[in-house]
Write a protein that holds these residues in place. Structure first.
Motif, PDB file in Angstrom:
ATOM      1  N   HIS A 130       0.832  -1.206   0.000  1.00 54.26           N
ATOM      2  CA  HIS A 130       0.000   0.000   0.000  1.00 54.26           C
ATOM      3  C   HIS A 130       0.869   1.260   0.000  1.00 54.26           C
ATOM      4  O   HIS A 130       2.060   1.223   0.303  1.00 54.26           O
ATOM      5  CB  HIS A 130      -0.991  -0.011   1.164  1.00 54.26           C
ATOM      6  N   ASP A 133      -1.949   8.007   0.600  1.00 52.82           N
ATOM      7  CA  ASP A 133      -3.001   8.565  -0.240  1.00 52.82           C
ATOM      8  C   ASP A 133      -3.021  10.086  -0.078  1.00 52.82           C
ATOM      9  O   ASP A 133      -3.481  10.600   0.947  1.00 52.82           O
ATOM     10  CB  ASP A 133      -4.357   7.985   0.168  1.00 52.82           C
ATOM     11  N   TYR A 136      -7.172  11.514  -0.022  1.00 50.09           N
ATOM     12  CA  TYR A 136      -8.054  11.247   1.109  1.00 50.09           C
ATOM     13  C   TYR A 136      -7.308  11.166   2.443  1.00 50.09           C
ATOM     14  O   TYR A 136      -7.932  11.152   3.500  1.00 50.09           O
ATOM     15  CB  TYR A 136      -8.804   9.928   0.881  1.00 50.09           C
ATOM     16  N   TYR A 139      -3.955   5.702   3.694  1.00 47.86           N
ATOM     17  CA  TYR A 139      -3.306   4.834   2.704  1.00 47.86           C
ATOM     18  C   TYR A 139      -4.291   4.430   1.607  1.00 47.86           C
ATOM     19  O   TYR A 139      -5.503   4.573   1.741  1.00 47.86           O
ATOM     20  CB  TYR A 139      -2.780   3.574   3.384  1.00 47.86           C
ATOM     21  N   ARG A 140      -3.721   3.906   0.530  1.00 48.92           N
ATOM     22  CA  ARG A 140      -4.509   3.327  -0.550  1.00 48.92           C
ATOM     23  C   ARG A 140      -3.751   2.118  -1.079  1.00 48.92           C
ATOM     24  O   ARG A 140      -2.557   1.957  -0.823  1.00 48.92           O
ATOM     25  CB  ARG A 140      -4.707   4.345  -1.668  1.00 48.92           C
ATOM     26  N   THR A 298      -6.104   0.124   2.939  1.00 50.29           N
ATOM     27  CA  THR A 298      -6.243   1.482   3.473  1.00 50.29           C
ATOM     28  C   THR A 298      -6.092   1.535   4.991  1.00 50.29           C
ATOM     29  O   THR A 298      -6.022   2.615   5.569  1.00 50.29           O
ATOM     30  CB  THR A 298      -7.615   2.077   3.102  1.00 50.29           C
ATOM     31  N   ARG A 383     -11.900   4.008  -4.973  1.00 55.85           N
ATOM     32  CA  ARG A 383     -10.911   5.083  -4.840  1.00 55.85           C
ATOM     33  C   ARG A 383      -9.524   4.672  -5.342  1.00 55.85           C
ATOM     34  O   ARG A 383      -8.894   5.379  -6.130  1.00 55.85           O
ATOM     35  CB  ARG A 383     -10.774   5.476  -3.368  1.00 55.85           C
ATOM     36  N   SER A 384      -9.051   3.542  -4.858  1.00 60.18           N
ATOM     37  CA  SER A 384      -7.682   3.112  -5.185  1.00 60.18           C
ATOM     38  C   SER A 384      -7.530   2.797  -6.669  1.00 60.18           C
ATOM     39  O   SER A 384      -6.513   3.132  -7.291  1.00 60.18           O
ATOM     40  CB  SER A 384      -7.297   1.886  -4.347  1.00 60.18           C
ATOM     41  N   ALA A 387      -7.479   6.018  -8.680  1.00 63.35           N
ATOM     42  CA  ALA A 387      -6.197   6.705  -8.488  1.00 63.35           C
ATOM     43  C   ALA A 387      -5.093   6.037  -9.289  1.00 63.35           C
ATOM     44  O   ALA A 387      -4.225   6.714  -9.853  1.00 63.35           O
ATOM     45  CB  ALA A 387      -5.833   6.736  -7.008  1.00 63.35           C
ATOM     46  N   ASP A 392      -3.749  11.065  -8.997  1.00 65.73           N
ATOM     47  CA  ASP A 392      -4.323  11.683  -7.804  1.00 65.73           C
ATOM     48  C   ASP A 392      -5.039  12.989  -8.161  1.00 65.73           C
ATOM     49  O   ASP A 392      -4.524  14.089  -7.958  1.00 65.73           O
ATOM     50  CB  ASP A 392      -3.218  11.941  -6.772  1.00 65.73           C
TER      51      ASP A 392
END
Length: 473
Positions: A130, A133, A136, A139-140, A298, A383-384, A387, A392
């Motif tokens: 990971h 992020d 947000y 983490y992502r 995350t 989200r991930s 991205a 981003d």
């Protein structure tokens, strides 16, 4: 349309058929991939779901790290449970029992045990790879990121084609699920309360928009909804089981007899019992599909293995607990009540038998909780993937959310099975691309597990017997 149906049948239809003297077993591509892989991971982890079940429970009780914007391992479990526990736990279980009988429940249980090890491996890898992020906070990560690492170690390219295809497959899957969610909720409320779908849909979309369009509201809402829905459904089941306590032994007996029954083999139905249980188990717990790791990546935990164990526990919660609840509600109803019924008609008849006129209301509430939490959970997953593909930037994140909300609205008013099939194709493709790297990369998850076990063994306080044995030596 024909091409979409072809891909759907290739992924989910019977790819090969094994014929035996009294029955045959049809195996789909995903079953051929996931079951052997799950057995492999179970052996490699030395039956981790059984050995470390106590540790899994203890990890859920650990205090949250105060790192800014990062979610805890337990919150990651809650998000993944929100998406795992959905229509599959109701309609999926009903379909499995309708087609395969009570014995299908046993094969769902067995599939969950095997799938728990797969969930552990993919979630641990998601933690190992990971990233921070910047949008947000926290983490992502997820399969797109460890797939990227696997294919770009030597080339050092900025993007991996396989990782991009995986990410797009996930977005396609969740796009289709959005319509299913809208349709399920509006239909349930129309049946239970005679509310026109337009009213239910508008309220549903408005509530969802208030949550998903705000920066970090999803986890806070799921922290409330998921425990409520799990406790509510579990409470209903306990009530049913207590009222039918005398019939429980016969229900359990029926599950095991039909799972291995000579009658089913001679009648040619054993293949249906086996494969309906396996397929529904795989579809429900999603182990190996690469969706839940998007949540586990995350979270912030003190060791990657802890996130893996929590996701392994998530499979247990989904299939062993929630799916079994549905099975018990159905199987404790008299055969005369449910005989000849299928799908939601079967579940509604069983609920009406147990709860009378409010049975339909309970179904509507459960469907709303399961479906609504699934929708906001899958947008958290997205989200991930967004991205990874688009970088981003807020624009693509917002556009996808708006598109998903539009599908939620459309699904509440009409049924488009074409879009639903796209969702099934998406999760099938996710599974294939995820499993391509999961097996070769599993050695990293196993190494991390070994490191964790060595650490915990050193920290563990020895028992009095161990102290006595050491002093004797």
């Amino acid at each position: 349309m024909a091409f979409v149906q072809f891909i759907y049948n290739f992924l989910w239809g019977d790819l090969i058929t094994i014929s035996l003297p009294h029955f045959h077993v049809g195996l789909s591509l995903l079953v051929l991939i996931l079951i052997p892989a799950g057995i492999f991971f179970t052996i490699r982890t030395r039956f981790l779901p059984i050995r470390h079940f106590k540790d899994m429970i203890q990890i859920t009780m650990e205090k949250k790290d105060q790192e800014a914007h990062a979610i805890s391992g337990l919150e990651g479990l809650i998000v993944s449970t929100a998406t795992r526990v959905g229509m599959g736990n109701l309609v999926g279980v009903v379909a499995a029992i309708s087609a395969g009988g009570a014995g299908a429940v046993f094969w769902m249980w067995l599939t969950a045990i095997v799938g728990s090890s797969t969930a552990f491996v993919e979630a641990t890898l998601a933690q190992l790879y990971h990233e921070r992020d910047p949008l947000y906070g926290g983490y992502r990560g997820g399969p797109a990121y460890y797939i990227h690492a696997f294919f770009t170690r030597k080339t050092k390219k900025k993007k991996s084609i396989i990782a991009i295809v995986f990410a797009f497959s996930g977005l396609l899957c969740w796009f289709g699920i959005s319509q299913v969610v809208g349709n399920s909720v509006s239909s349930a409320f129309e049946n239970a309360f005679h509310i026109p779908p337009i009213y239910t849909t508008v309220i549903l979309v408005a509530l969802a928009a208030c949550i998903v369009l705000r920066k970090n509201m999803t986890v806070k809402v799921l922290d409330v909804i998921v425990p409520i829905m799990a406790c509510f459904y579990f409470g209903l089941t306990i009530y049913v089981m207590v009222r039918n306590i005398t019939s429980l032994p016969s229900v359990i007996h029926e599950i095991f007899v039909q799972a291995f029954g000579l009658k089913q083999m001679v009648a040619g139905g054993f293949g249906a019992v086996l494969m309906n249980g396996v397929k529904r188990g795989l579809f429900s717990n999603e182990a190996g599909s690469g969706s839940a790791p998007c949540a586990s990546a995350t979270s912030h935990v003190s060791h990657p293995v802890k996130s893996g164990m929590l996701q392994s526990l998530g499979v247990f919660i989904d299939t062993i607990v929630i799916c079994t609840c549905t099975a018990m509600i159905m199987l404790t109803a008299p055969h005369a009540v449910i005989n000849g019924l299928q799908g939601m008609d079967l579940l509604q008849s069983a609920m009406s038998y147990h709860f009378g006129q409010v049975g339909g209301i309970f179904i509507a509430i459960v469907l709303w909780l399961f479906s609504f939490s699934t929708f906001i959970g899958i947008l958290y997953y997205a989200r991930s993937n967004i991205a990874y593909i688009f970088g981003d930037r807020w624009m693509p994140q917002t556009i996808y959310k708006v598109l998903a909300l539009s599908q939620l609205f459309i699904g509440g008013l009409a049924t488009y099975t074409f879009v639903w099939d796209l969702g099934d194709i998406g999760i099938g493709l996710m599974t294939i691309f995820n499993m391509i790297v999961l097996i070769p990369m599993s050695k990293e998850a196993i190494a991390s597990l070994k490191e964790y076990e060595e650490q915990t063994n050193k920290e563990r306080v020895p028992s009095m017997q161990e102290v006595f044995e050491n002093e004797s030596v």
